[in-house]
Design a protein around this motif. Structure first.
Motif, short mmCIF file in Angstrom:
data_model
loop_
_atom_site.label_atom_id
_atom_site.label_comp_id
_atom_site.label_asym_id
_atom_site.label_seq_id
_atom_site.Cartn_x
_atom_site.Cartn_y
_atom_site.Cartn_z
N GLN A 255 -7.84 1.39 7.87
CA GLN A 255 -7.18 1.19 6.80
C GLN A 255 -5.63 1.44 6.76
O GLN A 255 -5.38 2.61 7.09
CB GLN A 255 -7.62 1.83 5.31
CG GLN A 255 -6.84 1.36 4.00
CD GLN A 255 -7.67 1.28 2.89
OE1 GLN A 255 -8.92 1.33 2.70
NE2 GLN A 255 -6.84 1.63 1.84
N LEU A 256 -4.62 0.57 6.44
CA LEU A 256 -3.16 0.76 6.48
C LEU A 256 -2.75 0.73 5.02
O LEU A 256 -2.96 -0.26 4.38
CB LEU A 256 -2.51 -0.17 7.61
CG LEU A 256 -1.08 -0.37 7.49
CD1 LEU A 256 -0.55 0.96 8.17
CD2 LEU A 256 -0.93 -1.51 8.30
N THR A 257 -1.84 1.61 4.63
CA THR A 257 -1.21 1.37 3.15
C THR A 257 0.41 1.21 3.48
O THR A 257 0.92 2.06 4.10
CB THR A 257 -1.37 2.30 2.46
OG1 THR A 257 -2.82 2.78 2.15
CG2 THR A 257 -0.88 2.41 1.07
N LEU A 258 0.99 0.27 2.96
CA LEU A 258 2.32 -0.06 3.20
C LEU A 258 2.91 -0.22 1.77
O LEU A 258 2.09 -0.86 0.84
CB LEU A 258 2.59 -1.46 3.88
CG LEU A 258 2.21 -1.56 5.35
CD1 LEU A 258 2.19 -3.06 5.92
CD2 LEU A 258 2.97 -0.53 6.24
N HIS A 259 4.21 -0.16 1.53
CA HIS A 259 4.90 -0.33 0.33
C HIS A 259 5.92 -1.21 1.08
O HIS A 259 6.96 -0.77 1.60
CB HIS A 259 5.50 1.00 -0.27
CG HIS A 259 4.32 2.01 -0.81
ND1 HIS A 259 3.98 1.85 -2.19
CD2 HIS A 259 3.52 2.50 -0.12
CE1 HIS A 259 2.84 2.50 -2.21
NE2 HIS A 259 2.66 3.15 -0.91
N ARG A 260 6.22 -2.57 0.41
CA ARG A 260 7.22 -3.38 1.02
C ARG A 260 7.70 -4.28 -0.21
O ARG A 260 7.13 -4.36 -1.41
CB ARG A 260 6.63 -4.54 2.00
CG ARG A 260 6.29 -3.70 3.19
CD ARG A 260 7.37 -3.16 3.95
NE ARG A 260 7.09 -2.70 5.47
CZ ARG A 260 6.65 -1.55 5.59
NH1 ARG A 260 6.79 -0.55 4.71
NH2 ARG A 260 6.31 -1.09 6.85
N GLU A 261 9.03 -4.77 -0.18
CA GLU A 261 9.37 -5.73 -0.99
C GLU A 261 8.86 -7.02 -1.37
O GLU A 261 9.46 -8.19 -1.04
CB GLU A 261 10.71 -5.72 -1.09
CG GLU A 261 11.63 -4.47 -1.30
CD GLU A 261 13.23 -4.66 -1.03
OE1 GLU A 261 13.68 -5.79 -1.49
OE2 GLU A 261 13.57 -3.78 -0.23
N VAL A 262 7.52 -7.20 -1.60
CA VAL A 262 6.81 -8.37 -1.62
C VAL A 262 6.47 -8.66 -3.21
O VAL A 262 6.79 -8.13 -4.04
CB VAL A 262 4.98 -8.20 -1.10
CG1 VAL A 262 5.33 -7.95 0.58
CG2 VAL A 262 4.55 -7.09 -1.88
N PRO A 263 6.48 -10.13 -3.12
CA PRO A 263 6.44 -10.51 -4.78
C PRO A 263 5.45 -10.10 -5.65
O PRO A 263 5.52 -10.01 -6.77
CB PRO A 263 6.29 -12.13 -4.55
CG PRO A 263 6.98 -12.37 -3.02
CD PRO A 263 6.55 -11.18 -2.31
#
Length: 447
Positions: A255-263
Protein backbone atom coordinates in the motif's frame (compact mmCIF):
# COMPACT_ATOMS: atom_id res chain seq x y z
CA UNK A 1 -39.79 -18.38 -20.45
CA UNK A 2 -38.50 -14.85 -19.78
CA UNK A 3 -35.02 -16.22 -19.16
CA UNK A 4 -35.10 -18.21 -22.38
CA UNK A 5 -36.23 -15.16 -24.33
CA UNK A 6 -33.49 -12.99 -22.86
CA UNK A 7 -30.88 -15.60 -23.76
CA UNK A 8 -32.19 -15.77 -27.30
CA UNK A 9 -32.02 -11.98 -27.61
CA UNK A 10 -28.45 -11.95 -26.33
CA UNK A 11 -27.51 -14.69 -28.78
CA UNK A 12 -29.12 -12.82 -31.65
CA UNK A 13 -27.20 -9.70 -30.66
CA UNK A 14 -23.94 -11.64 -30.51
CA UNK A 15 -24.45 -13.59 -33.75
CA UNK A 16 -23.57 -10.80 -36.23
CA UNK A 17 -20.32 -10.07 -34.40
CA UNK A 18 -19.42 -13.77 -34.29
CA UNK A 19 -20.06 -14.04 -38.05
CA UNK A 20 -17.86 -11.04 -38.86
CA UNK A 21 -15.13 -12.12 -36.47
CA UNK A 22 -15.14 -15.62 -37.97
CA UNK A 23 -14.39 -14.44 -41.53
CA UNK A 24 -11.02 -12.63 -41.44
CA UNK A 25 -9.57 -11.38 -44.73
CA UNK A 26 -6.71 -13.24 -46.44
CA UNK A 27 -3.51 -13.06 -44.40
CA UNK A 28 -0.04 -14.21 -45.46
CA UNK A 29 3.18 -14.73 -43.53
CA UNK A 30 6.78 -15.16 -44.62
CA UNK A 31 10.23 -14.67 -43.12
CA UNK A 32 13.23 -13.20 -44.93
CA UNK A 33 16.59 -14.95 -44.74
CA UNK A 34 17.87 -12.30 -42.32
CA UNK A 35 15.07 -13.15 -39.88
CA UNK A 36 12.60 -10.32 -40.54
CA UNK A 37 9.04 -11.58 -40.05
CA UNK A 38 6.48 -10.18 -42.51
CA UNK A 39 2.67 -10.32 -42.25
CA UNK A 40 0.41 -9.19 -45.10
CA UNK A 41 -3.35 -8.83 -44.62
CA UNK A 42 -5.47 -7.95 -47.64
CA UNK A 43 -8.21 -5.36 -47.16
CA UNK A 44 -9.43 -3.97 -50.47
CA UNK A 45 -12.23 -1.72 -49.18
CA UNK A 46 -10.22 1.46 -49.77
CA UNK A 47 -7.16 2.33 -51.93
CA UNK A 48 -4.88 2.63 -48.89
CA UNK A 49 -2.23 0.56 -47.16
CA UNK A 50 -0.58 0.83 -43.76
CA UNK A 51 2.99 -0.29 -43.18
CA UNK A 52 4.07 -0.91 -39.59
CA UNK A 53 7.60 -1.89 -38.60
CA UNK A 54 7.76 -3.17 -35.01
CA UNK A 55 10.95 -3.81 -33.05
CA UNK A 56 10.87 -6.04 -29.99
CA UNK A 57 12.42 -3.50 -27.67
CA UNK A 58 10.96 -1.19 -25.05
CA UNK A 59 11.42 -0.01 -21.47
CA UNK A 60 10.85 -3.58 -20.24
CA UNK A 61 14.33 -4.33 -21.65
CA UNK A 62 16.13 -1.35 -20.12
CA UNK A 63 18.56 -1.69 -17.22
CA UNK A 64 18.56 0.65 -14.21
CA UNK A 65 20.49 3.77 -15.15
CA UNK A 66 19.57 3.40 -18.83
CA UNK A 67 15.83 3.97 -18.72
CA UNK A 68 14.28 5.85 -21.62
CA UNK A 69 16.72 4.57 -24.28
CA UNK A 70 14.01 2.98 -26.44
CA UNK A 71 11.95 6.17 -26.50
CA UNK A 72 15.04 8.29 -27.16
CA UNK A 73 15.92 6.07 -30.11
CA UNK A 74 12.41 6.49 -31.51
CA UNK A 75 12.98 10.27 -31.46
CA UNK A 76 16.44 10.03 -33.01
CA UNK A 77 15.80 7.59 -35.84
CA UNK A 78 14.80 10.27 -38.35
CA UNK A 79 17.81 12.53 -37.66
CA UNK A 80 19.69 11.39 -40.75
CA UNK A 81 21.04 8.22 -42.34
CA UNK A 82 23.16 7.08 -45.28
CA UNK A 83 20.39 8.16 -47.69
CA UNK A 84 18.71 11.06 -45.88
CA UNK A 85 19.54 14.27 -44.07
CA UNK A 86 17.97 15.11 -40.72
CA UNK A 87 14.16 14.95 -40.96
CA UNK A 88 14.34 14.40 -44.73
CA UNK A 89 12.61 11.01 -44.45
CA UNK A 90 9.59 12.69 -42.86
CA UNK A 91 9.53 15.33 -45.59
CA UNK A 92 9.61 12.61 -48.27
CA UNK A 93 6.72 10.81 -46.58
CA UNK A 94 4.76 14.04 -46.39
CA UNK A 95 5.39 14.74 -50.09
CA UNK A 96 3.75 11.44 -51.10
CA UNK A 97 0.76 12.01 -48.83
CA UNK A 98 1.74 9.51 -46.15
CA UNK A 99 0.43 9.77 -42.61
CA UNK A 100 3.19 8.72 -40.22
CA UNK A 101 3.54 8.08 -36.51
CA UNK A 102 5.82 6.29 -34.07
CA UNK A 103 5.18 4.82 -30.63
CA UNK A 104 7.17 3.26 -27.83
CA UNK A 105 5.33 0.62 -25.82
CA UNK A 106 6.43 -1.42 -22.81
CA UNK A 107 7.61 -4.31 -25.01
CA UNK A 108 8.07 -2.78 -28.45
CA UNK A 109 8.76 0.27 -30.60
CA UNK A 110 6.67 0.84 -33.73
CA UNK A 111 7.00 3.01 -36.85
CA UNK A 112 3.82 3.38 -38.88
CA UNK A 113 2.89 4.92 -42.23
CA UNK A 114 -0.43 4.94 -44.10
CA UNK A 115 -0.46 5.90 -47.77
CA UNK A 116 -1.44 5.00 -51.33
CA UNK A 117 -0.27 1.46 -52.22
CA UNK A 118 1.83 2.64 -55.20
CA UNK A 119 4.27 4.33 -52.79
CA UNK A 120 4.84 1.30 -50.56
CA UNK A 121 8.33 0.78 -52.02
CA UNK A 122 9.30 4.32 -50.95
CA UNK A 123 8.35 3.53 -47.35
CA UNK A 124 10.24 0.24 -47.43
CA UNK A 125 13.37 1.89 -48.78
CA UNK A 126 13.29 4.64 -46.14
CA UNK A 127 12.62 2.32 -43.20
CA UNK A 128 15.19 -0.27 -44.28
CA UNK A 129 17.76 2.52 -44.46
CA UNK A 130 16.80 4.07 -41.12
CA UNK A 131 16.88 0.74 -39.27
CA UNK A 132 20.38 -0.02 -40.55
CA UNK A 133 22.31 3.24 -41.16
CA UNK A 134 20.87 5.91 -38.82
CA UNK A 135 23.53 8.51 -37.91
CA UNK A 136 22.61 9.15 -34.24
CA UNK A 137 25.05 12.08 -33.99
CA UNK A 138 25.95 13.38 -30.54
CA UNK A 139 25.00 16.97 -31.46
CA UNK A 140 21.52 15.88 -32.54
CA UNK A 141 21.17 13.82 -29.36
CA UNK A 142 21.99 16.76 -27.13
CA UNK A 143 19.29 18.88 -28.78
CA UNK A 144 16.71 16.11 -28.77
CA UNK A 145 17.29 15.23 -25.12
CA UNK A 146 16.20 18.74 -24.15
CA UNK A 147 12.96 18.11 -26.06
CA UNK A 148 12.44 14.74 -24.35
CA UNK A 149 13.07 16.13 -20.88
CA UNK A 150 10.53 18.87 -21.56
CA UNK A 151 8.10 16.21 -22.79
CA UNK A 152 8.52 14.40 -19.49
CA UNK A 153 7.87 17.62 -17.56
CA UNK A 154 4.67 18.34 -19.49
CA UNK A 155 3.22 14.84 -19.68
CA UNK A 156 4.24 13.42 -16.31
CA UNK A 157 5.91 15.71 -13.80
CA UNK A 158 3.40 18.55 -14.30
CA UNK A 159 0.42 16.21 -14.79
CA UNK A 160 -0.75 15.09 -11.37
CA UNK A 161 -2.75 12.06 -12.58
CA UNK A 162 0.11 10.81 -14.78
CA UNK A 163 2.61 11.30 -11.95
CA UNK A 164 0.41 9.38 -9.51
CA UNK A 165 -0.02 6.51 -11.98
CA UNK A 166 3.73 6.37 -12.65
CA UNK A 167 4.45 6.27 -8.91
CA UNK A 168 1.85 3.58 -8.38
CA UNK A 169 3.09 1.49 -11.31
CA UNK A 170 6.49 1.22 -9.66
CA UNK A 171 4.74 -0.30 -6.63
CA UNK A 172 2.28 -2.51 -8.52
CA UNK A 173 5.02 -4.09 -10.66
CA UNK A 174 6.85 -5.21 -7.56
CA UNK A 175 9.63 -7.38 -9.03
CA UNK A 176 9.55 -6.90 -12.81
CA UNK A 177 10.77 -4.32 -15.29
CA UNK A 178 7.35 -3.00 -16.28
CA UNK A 179 7.85 -0.60 -13.39
CA UNK A 180 10.08 1.42 -15.76
CA UNK A 181 8.22 4.37 -17.35
CA UNK A 182 8.24 4.49 -21.15
CA UNK A 183 9.83 7.93 -21.21
CA UNK A 184 12.40 6.99 -18.57
CA UNK A 185 13.27 8.47 -15.19
CA UNK A 186 14.44 12.08 -15.27
CA UNK A 187 17.81 11.37 -13.64
CA UNK A 188 18.57 8.87 -16.42
CA UNK A 189 17.46 11.34 -19.11
CA UNK A 190 20.11 13.75 -17.78
CA UNK A 191 22.95 11.40 -18.71
CA UNK A 192 22.13 9.57 -21.98
CA UNK A 193 25.14 9.55 -24.29
CA UNK A 194 25.58 8.77 -27.97
CA UNK A 195 27.63 5.63 -27.31
CA UNK A 196 24.88 4.07 -25.20
CA UNK A 197 22.29 4.93 -27.81
CA UNK A 198 24.42 3.55 -30.65
CA UNK A 199 24.83 0.23 -28.80
CA UNK A 200 21.08 0.06 -28.12
CA UNK A 201 20.36 0.67 -31.82
CA UNK A 202 22.87 -1.82 -33.16
CA UNK A 203 21.87 -4.57 -30.74
CA UNK A 204 18.09 -4.13 -30.92
CA UNK A 205 17.25 -2.97 -34.47
CA UNK A 206 18.33 -6.23 -36.11
CA UNK A 207 16.02 -7.72 -38.79
CA UNK A 208 15.51 -10.82 -36.65
CA UNK A 209 14.22 -8.65 -33.81
CA UNK A 210 11.56 -6.98 -35.97
CA UNK A 211 8.11 -7.63 -37.44
CA UNK A 212 6.81 -5.89 -40.57
CA UNK A 213 3.02 -5.80 -40.90
CA UNK A 214 1.23 -4.61 -44.05
CA UNK A 215 -2.55 -4.22 -44.15
CA UNK A 216 -4.59 -2.74 -46.96
CA UNK A 217 -5.24 -2.72 -50.68
CA UNK A 218 -2.32 -4.98 -51.63
CA UNK A 219 -1.61 -8.65 -52.34
CA UNK A 220 1.19 -10.95 -51.31
CA UNK A 221 2.48 -10.85 -54.89
CA UNK A 222 2.89 -7.09 -54.62
CA UNK A 223 4.43 -6.94 -51.14
CA UNK A 224 6.86 -9.86 -51.07
CA UNK A 225 9.16 -8.68 -53.91
CA UNK A 226 9.34 -5.20 -52.37
CA UNK A 227 10.18 -6.62 -48.94
CA UNK A 228 12.89 -8.84 -50.46
CA UNK A 229 14.32 -5.91 -52.46
CA UNK A 230 14.59 -3.39 -49.64
CA UNK A 231 14.70 -5.37 -46.39
CA UNK A 232 16.17 -8.62 -47.69
CA UNK A 233 19.56 -7.02 -48.36
CA UNK A 234 20.05 -6.09 -44.68
CA UNK A 235 22.61 -8.23 -42.92
CA UNK A 236 21.48 -10.93 -40.54
CA UNK A 237 22.60 -10.15 -37.00
CA UNK A 238 22.38 -11.83 -33.64
CA UNK A 239 19.13 -11.20 -31.79
CA UNK A 240 19.19 -10.28 -28.09
CA UNK A 241 17.63 -12.59 -25.54
CA UNK A 242 14.28 -11.02 -24.72
CA UNK A 243 13.49 -10.99 -20.99
CA UNK A 244 10.06 -11.99 -19.79
CA UNK A 245 9.08 -9.58 -16.99
CA UNK A 246 7.56 -12.14 -14.63
CA UNK A 247 6.22 -11.17 -11.21
CA UNK A 248 6.77 -13.03 -7.93
CA UNK A 249 4.37 -15.91 -7.40
CA UNK A 250 3.09 -14.21 -4.24
CA UNK A 251 4.10 -10.52 -4.30
CA UNK A 252 2.25 -9.74 -1.08
CA UNK A 253 -0.11 -6.87 -0.35
CA UNK A 254 1.44 -3.42 -0.78
CA UNK A 255 0.00 0.00 0.00
CA UNK A 256 1.12 3.48 -0.94
CA UNK A 257 -0.18 6.74 0.53
CA UNK A 258 0.23 9.97 -1.43
CA UNK A 259 -0.83 13.58 -0.86
CA UNK A 260 -1.24 15.40 -4.17
CA UNK A 261 -3.14 18.37 -5.60
CA UNK A 262 -5.83 16.17 -7.11
CA UNK A 263 -9.41 17.45 -7.59
CA UNK A 264 -10.70 14.71 -5.25
CA UNK A 265 -9.29 11.76 -3.33
CA UNK A 266 -8.32 8.82 -5.54
CA UNK A 267 -8.18 5.06 -5.10
CA UNK A 268 -5.95 2.84 -7.22
CA UNK A 269 -5.88 -0.95 -6.97
CA UNK A 270 -3.84 -3.37 -9.09
CA UNK A 271 -3.77 -7.16 -9.06
CA UNK A 272 -0.71 -8.97 -10.40
CA UNK A 273 -2.05 -11.37 -13.05
CA UNK A 274 -0.57 -13.24 -16.03
CA UNK A 275 -0.54 -11.98 -19.59
CA UNK A 276 -1.26 -14.14 -22.61
CA UNK A 277 2.43 -14.95 -23.10
CA UNK A 278 2.99 -16.06 -19.48
CA UNK A 279 -0.28 -17.78 -18.56
CA UNK A 280 0.01 -21.54 -18.07
CA UNK A 281 -3.56 -21.88 -19.32
CA UNK A 282 -4.78 -19.31 -21.89
CA UNK A 283 -8.34 -19.79 -20.65
CA UNK A 284 -7.29 -17.96 -17.48
CA UNK A 285 -6.43 -14.87 -19.52
CA UNK A 286 -9.72 -14.86 -21.41
CA UNK A 287 -11.55 -15.25 -18.12
CA UNK A 288 -9.63 -12.24 -16.78
CA UNK A 289 -10.61 -10.21 -19.84
CA UNK A 290 -14.24 -10.96 -19.13
CA UNK A 291 -13.79 -10.26 -15.42
CA UNK A 292 -12.44 -6.84 -16.37
CA UNK A 293 -15.48 -6.18 -18.57
CA UNK A 294 -17.90 -7.36 -15.90
CA UNK A 295 -16.31 -5.35 -13.10
CA UNK A 296 -15.50 -2.00 -14.65
CA UNK A 297 -14.09 -2.16 -18.15
CA UNK A 298 -17.26 -1.89 -20.22
CA UNK A 299 -20.62 -0.11 -20.36
CA UNK A 300 -23.01 -1.26 -17.64
CA UNK A 301 -20.27 -2.87 -15.54
CA UNK A 302 -20.90 -3.68 -11.90
CA UNK A 303 -18.65 -1.09 -10.29
CA UNK A 304 -20.11 1.77 -12.29
CA UNK A 305 -23.70 0.66 -11.81
CA UNK A 306 -23.42 0.06 -8.07
CA UNK A 307 -20.76 2.49 -6.82
CA UNK A 308 -21.20 5.40 -9.24
CA UNK A 309 -24.82 5.56 -10.31
CA UNK A 310 -26.57 3.92 -7.36
CA UNK A 311 -24.52 4.54 -4.20
CA UNK A 312 -22.57 7.54 -5.58
CA UNK A 313 -19.33 6.57 -3.85
CA UNK A 314 -17.26 7.53 -6.90
CA UNK A 315 -17.34 10.21 -9.58
CA UNK A 316 -15.35 7.90 -11.82
CA UNK A 317 -14.29 4.27 -11.61
CA UNK A 318 -12.70 2.16 -14.34
CA UNK A 319 -10.77 -1.04 -14.72
CA UNK A 320 -8.34 -2.07 -17.45
CA UNK A 321 -6.51 -5.30 -18.26
CA UNK A 322 -3.93 -5.65 -21.03
CA UNK A 323 -3.30 -9.29 -21.86
CA UNK A 324 -0.95 -8.46 -24.75
CA UNK A 325 2.27 -8.30 -22.74
CA UNK A 326 5.49 -10.26 -23.07
CA UNK A 327 5.48 -10.74 -19.30
CA UNK A 328 2.95 -10.65 -16.50
CA UNK A 329 0.30 -7.95 -16.43
CA UNK A 330 -2.03 -6.06 -14.10
CA UNK A 331 -5.76 -5.79 -13.66
CA UNK A 332 -5.86 -2.12 -12.73
CA UNK A 333 -8.63 -0.11 -11.09
CA UNK A 334 -8.59 3.69 -10.93
CA UNK A 335 -11.28 5.72 -9.19
CA UNK A 336 -12.05 9.22 -7.96
CA UNK A 337 -14.24 9.70 -4.89
CA UNK A 338 -17.52 11.50 -5.32
CA UNK A 339 -18.47 15.14 -4.79
CA UNK A 340 -19.03 16.66 -2.35
CA UNK A 341 -15.54 15.36 -1.59
CA UNK A 342 -15.46 12.12 0.35
CA UNK A 343 -12.25 11.27 2.17
CA UNK A 344 -12.86 7.77 3.51
CA UNK A 345 -10.60 5.89 1.11
CA UNK A 346 -10.53 2.80 3.30
CA UNK A 347 -14.33 2.70 3.30
CA UNK A 348 -14.45 3.18 -0.47
CA UNK A 349 -11.92 0.38 -0.92
CA UNK A 350 -14.09 -1.90 1.23
CA UNK A 351 -17.05 -1.18 -1.06
CA UNK A 352 -14.96 -2.21 -4.07
CA UNK A 353 -13.87 -5.37 -2.28
CA UNK A 354 -17.48 -6.31 -1.68
CA UNK A 355 -18.07 -6.31 -5.44
CA UNK A 356 -14.91 -8.31 -6.09
CA UNK A 357 -15.77 -10.85 -3.38
CA UNK A 358 -19.19 -11.36 -4.93
CA UNK A 359 -17.52 -12.34 -8.21
CA UNK A 360 -15.01 -14.54 -6.36
CA UNK A 361 -17.76 -16.61 -4.78
CA UNK A 362 -20.68 -16.52 -7.22
CA UNK A 363 -20.49 -17.07 -10.99
CA UNK A 364 -22.01 -14.30 -13.10
CA UNK A 365 -25.32 -15.00 -14.76
CA UNK A 366 -25.30 -16.20 -18.34
CA UNK A 367 -26.91 -12.91 -19.37
CA UNK A 368 -24.17 -10.82 -17.73
CA UNK A 369 -21.44 -13.01 -19.20
CA UNK A 370 -22.91 -12.81 -22.70
CA UNK A 371 -23.21 -9.04 -22.43
CA UNK A 372 -19.52 -8.75 -21.50
CA UNK A 373 -18.52 -11.20 -24.20
CA UNK A 374 -20.52 -9.31 -26.83
CA UNK A 375 -18.78 -6.07 -25.87
CA UNK A 376 -15.31 -7.60 -26.25
CA UNK A 377 -16.11 -9.17 -29.61
CA UNK A 378 -17.72 -5.94 -30.80
CA UNK A 379 -14.51 -4.07 -29.97
CA UNK A 380 -12.58 -6.46 -32.23
CA UNK A 381 -15.11 -6.08 -35.04
CA UNK A 382 -15.09 -2.28 -34.83
CA UNK A 383 -11.28 -2.30 -34.86
CA UNK A 384 -11.36 -4.14 -38.18
CA UNK A 385 -12.84 -0.98 -39.75
CA UNK A 386 -9.36 0.58 -39.49
CA UNK A 387 -6.40 -0.84 -41.36
CA UNK A 388 -4.13 0.79 -38.78
CA UNK A 389 -5.89 -0.99 -35.92
CA UNK A 390 -5.85 -4.28 -37.79
CA UNK A 391 -2.08 -3.97 -38.26
CA UNK A 392 -1.52 -3.09 -34.60
CA UNK A 393 -3.56 -6.07 -33.46
CA UNK A 394 -1.72 -8.43 -35.81
CA UNK A 395 1.71 -7.10 -34.79
CA UNK A 396 0.99 -7.33 -31.07
CA UNK A 397 1.10 -11.13 -31.15
CA UNK A 398 4.52 -11.87 -32.75
CA UNK A 399 6.13 -9.01 -30.82
CA UNK A 400 5.40 -10.91 -27.59
CA UNK A 401 6.27 -14.29 -29.08
CA UNK A 402 2.81 -15.60 -30.00
CA UNK A 403 1.28 -16.64 -33.36
CA UNK A 404 -0.85 -13.97 -35.05
CA UNK A 405 -3.58 -16.54 -35.78
CA UNK A 406 -4.71 -16.23 -32.18
CA UNK A 407 -6.28 -12.93 -33.21
CA UNK A 408 -8.59 -14.60 -35.71
CA UNK A 409 -9.53 -17.27 -33.14
CA UNK A 410 -10.31 -14.74 -30.42
CA UNK A 411 -14.12 -14.67 -30.72
CA UNK A 412 -14.33 -18.46 -30.72
CA UNK A 413 -12.03 -18.64 -27.69
CA UNK A 414 -14.07 -16.09 -25.74
CA UNK A 415 -17.25 -18.01 -26.55
CA UNK A 416 -15.94 -21.03 -24.61
CA UNK A 417 -15.47 -19.26 -21.26
CA UNK A 418 -18.05 -20.39 -18.69
CA UNK A 419 -19.47 -18.55 -15.66
CA UNK A 420 -17.70 -21.02 -13.38
CA UNK A 421 -14.35 -20.23 -15.01
CA UNK A 422 -15.00 -16.55 -14.36
CA UNK A 423 -15.61 -17.24 -10.66
CA UNK A 424 -12.58 -19.54 -10.37
CA UNK A 425 -10.23 -17.05 -12.07
CA UNK A 426 -11.45 -14.26 -9.81
CA UNK A 427 -10.93 -16.42 -6.72
CA UNK A 428 -7.42 -17.38 -7.83
CA UNK A 429 -6.07 -14.01 -9.00
CA UNK A 430 -8.05 -11.24 -7.28
CA UNK A 431 -6.55 -11.76 -3.83
CA UNK A 432 -4.93 -9.50 -1.26
CA UNK A 433 -1.65 -11.37 -1.68
CA UNK A 434 -1.51 -10.11 -5.27
CA UNK A 435 -2.74 -6.57 -4.58
CA UNK A 436 -1.10 -3.16 -4.71
CA UNK A 437 -3.12 -0.19 -3.43
CA UNK A 438 -2.65 3.57 -3.52
CA UNK A 439 -4.64 6.04 -1.45
CA UNK A 440 -4.23 9.50 -2.93
CA UNK A 441 -5.40 12.23 -0.58
CA UNK A 442 -6.25 15.73 -1.75
CA UNK A 443 -3.46 18.03 -0.56
CA UNK A 444 -3.60 21.73 -0.02
CA UNK A 445 -1.83 23.78 -2.69
CA UNK A 446 0.92 24.86 -0.27
CA UNK A 447 1.71 21.35 1.06
Amino acid sequence: MDTLCSRMLLFLGLAPFMTLAATPPPTHQFTLENGLQVLVREDHRAPLVTSQLWFKVGPADEAPGQTGLSHVLEHMLFKGSSKTCADEASRILESIGAEESAFTYADATSYQQTLAPRYLGVVFELMADLMSTAHLHADDLSTEMAVIREERHLRTDDNVNAAVLEHFSALAHFANSYRTPVIGWMHDLQQVDAGELRHWYESRYAPGNAVLVIVGDVTLAQVQPLAERYFGVLAKRSVPLLPSPVELKVPGERQLTLHREVPAAQLLMAFNVPGLATAKDPRTVHALRLINAILGGANGARLQQKLMFTDRVFNRIDTVYNQMTRGDSLLLLTAELADPPLTDLAGAQARVWAQIDALRTTPPSLEELERARTQLIAQQVYASDSIQQQARQLASYPTIGLPWRLLDDDAETLAKVTPEQIRDAAALWLTRERLGVAHVHKAAANE
